[in-house]
Write a protein that holds these residues in place. Structure first.
Motif, short mmCIF file in Angstrom:
data_model
loop_
_atom_site.label_atom_id
_atom_site.label_comp_id
_atom_site.label_asym_id
_atom_site.label_seq_id
_atom_site.Cartn_x
_atom_site.Cartn_y
_atom_site.Cartn_z
N SER A 1 -7.19 8.22 -7.05
CA SER A 1 -7.53 7.16 -6.10
C SER A 1 -6.58 7.22 -4.91
O SER A 1 -5.37 7.44 -5.07
N ALA A 2 -7.12 7.05 -3.72
CA ALA A 2 -6.33 7.01 -2.50
C ALA A 2 -6.40 5.65 -1.81
O ALA A 2 -5.93 5.50 -0.68
N ASP A 3 -6.98 4.65 -2.52
CA ASP A 3 -7.13 3.33 -1.90
C ASP A 3 -6.66 2.22 -2.86
O ASP A 3 -7.28 1.16 -2.95
N GLY A 4 -5.57 2.49 -3.57
CA GLY A 4 -5.00 1.46 -4.44
C GLY A 4 -5.79 1.21 -5.70
O GLY A 4 -5.60 0.18 -6.34
N GLY A 5 -6.69 2.12 -6.06
CA GLY A 5 -7.44 1.98 -7.29
C GLY A 5 -8.82 1.38 -7.14
O GLY A 5 -9.54 1.25 -8.14
N GLU A 6 -9.22 1.03 -5.94
CA GLU A 6 -10.56 0.45 -5.76
C GLU A 6 -11.65 1.46 -6.09
O GLU A 6 -12.66 1.12 -6.74
N THR A 7 -11.49 2.70 -5.65
CA THR A 7 -12.44 3.76 -5.93
C THR A 7 -11.69 4.99 -6.42
O THR A 7 -10.51 5.19 -6.12
#
Length: 361
Positions: A115-121
Motif C-alpha cells: 500500500s502507498a496510501d496508508g492502507g486504504e488500497t
C-alpha cells in the motif's frame, strides 16, 4: 513434505481455528484455492469480528490484517474501524508500515501486498507461484543440488506455503519469511524480488516465524530453536547457538539494544549482546507466547495465546500478570498514538477498554 502442511503466524497450536474452512487439503484442492489470489476481499460489516492475526501503526493510523484478506483501518486510536480495498482473499499473517503511507502485508499462498496510501488500497506484488519460480531460478544459477531439489519441490507442490513475517528497513529494502525456510528480498520496494534461501544457514529448511532488526544487525527466529543473525546488512544469515530447542514465534528488539525471543510453553529469552548469549526469563506461564511489544515508556509486554498479558518494567526480570477480557486470545498488540492498546486475535478486534488500562504504569 506435502501440500497438507499448513499453519499460521505465531499460533500453531490454534491452527484449526485460524485457517479457512477446508484449507488443509490435498494438492489438487489447494490448486482450486489459487483463484483467491485474484479475488478481492469481501466487504463485510462483520469484518471487525473476523479472525485477525496482526496489527501495526501507519503514522497515527492503526492497520489490522487477518483472514480472507481482511484489512481494517482506524484513525481514532481504535475507537472505530473501516475496511480497506484488498485484491486477494487469502489470510494475512503480518503487516508493517515504514511511514504513514508505505506498508506491506504478507500471508497465505505466498502473497505479498503493498500500500502507498496508508492502507486504504493495496496491490499484489508477489504470490506463491511467482516465489517458487524465483526460488527455482536462484537454485539453478547457484548450483546447490539440495537447494535445487527443494526449489523443484516448491514449484511442483503448489503455492500453499504462507509467508509469516516481514521486515522493511525503509520504503525500498525488505525481507519476507515463512514456511520451509522461505525468505525473499527486495531492494526496490517490492517491484522485484530475489529468492534468498541460498544466503541463509538453514539447511533443514526450518520454518521462519519472525524477523527483526536490532541496531545494524538482522535476526530471524524459527522452529526448533532456530536463531539466525546477519551482520552484513542482510547479505547472509548465520545460525546462532540457541539456548532452546522449541520453536520461537517472534522477536522483540528493545530501544536499549536488547533482543527478546519468545515462543512455545511460555519460553522467553533475553540477549543484551546481539545474540551471542541468552538469559531465560521467568514468564510464569506455560501457554505459547504469541506477541511482544515495547511500550512508549519502555516497559515490555508479552501476550499469550490463552489471553495472559505479561508486563515487565525491568527488562523482563519480573513480569506482572494481567488477563484480557474473558481470557480472549491475543495474536498481536499495538500501542496507538494516544497511548492506548488495541489487540487482535481469534475474536477479531478487542474492545479498547478491555486492555487499555495495561498501558498505564
Amino acid at each position: 513434505m506435502s501440500g497438507k502442511f499448513l499453519f499460521t503466524r505465531a499460533l500453531p497450536l490454534l491452527l484449526s481455528a485460524l485457517l479457512l474452512p477446508g484449507w488443509a487439503m490435498a494438492q489438487s484442492t489447494v490448486s482450486a484455492q489459487i483463484p483467491l489470489l485474484d479475488q478481492p476481499a469481501l466487504q463485510s460489516a462483520k469484518a471487525p469480528r473476523a479472525v485477525l492475526l496482526a496489527v501495526t501503526r501507519a503514522g497515527e493510523r492503526l492497520v489490522a490484517v487477518g483472514e480472507r484478506g481482511i484489512i481494517l483501518l482506524s484513525d481514532d486510536s481504535g475507537a472505530s474501524w473501516h475496511q480497506a480495498q484488498v485484491p486477494a482473499s487469502v489470510s494475512l499473517t503480518s503487516v508493517q508500515f515504514v511511514d504513514a503511507q508505505h506498508g506491506w502485508a504478507v500471508g497465505h499462498l505466498g502473497v505479498v501486498l503493498h500500500s502507498a496510501d496508508g492502507g486504504e488500497t493495496w496491490n499484489k506484488q508477489l504470490d506463491g507461484i511467482q516465489a517458487a519460480q524465483l526460488a527455482l531460478k536462484a537454485a539453478q544459477q547457484g548450483g546447490d543440488a539440495k537447494l535445487l531439489k527443494a526449489a523443484e519441490w516448491l514449484v511442483a507442490d503448489g503455492p500453499d506455503k504462507p509467508f509469516l513475517d516481514l521486515y522493511f528497513s525503509n520504503s525500498r529494502n525488505g525481507y519476507v519469511v515463512g514456511a520451509y525456510g522461505l525468505i525473499l528480498r527486495t531492494t526496490d520496494g517490492g517491484a522485484s524480488w530475489q529468492a534468498w534461501m541460498g544466503q541463509v544457514e538453514n539447511t533443514e529448511g526450518l520454518n521462519l516465524y519472525g524477523i527483526r532488526a536490532q541496531g545494524d544487525q538482522l535476526f530471524i527466529a524459527g522452529e526448533r530453536g532456530l536463531l539466525l543473525r546477519s551482520s552484513d546488512g542482510g547479505q547472509s544469515f548465520q545460525k546462532l547457538e540457541s539456548p532452546y530447542e522449541g520453536s520461537f514465534f517472534g522477536l522483540l528488539a528493545s530501544r536499549n539494544g536488547g533482543l527478546l525471543a519468545y515462543g512455545l510453553r511460555g519460553n522467553a529469552w533475553w540477549s543484551s549482546d546481539q545474540g551471542n548469549s541468552w538469559q531465560q526469563l521467568d514468564t510464569g506461564v506455560e501457554s505459547a507466547l504469541a506477541a511482544g511489544l515495547e511500550l512508549d515508556d519502555g516497559r515490555l509486554l508479552l501476550a499469550s495465546q490463552s489471553g495472559e498479558l505479561l508486563l515487565s518494567g525491568d527488562g523482563g526480570m519480573q513480569f506482572e500478570h494481567r488477563r484480557t477480557h474473558q481470557g480472549a486470545t491475543v495474536a498481536a498488540v499495538v500501542q496507538a498514538a494516544d497511548g492506548s492498546l488495541t489487540s487482535v486475535g481469534l475474536g477479531g478486534l478487542s474492545a479498547r477498554q478491555e486492555i487499555q488500562a495495561v498501558a498505564r504504569p
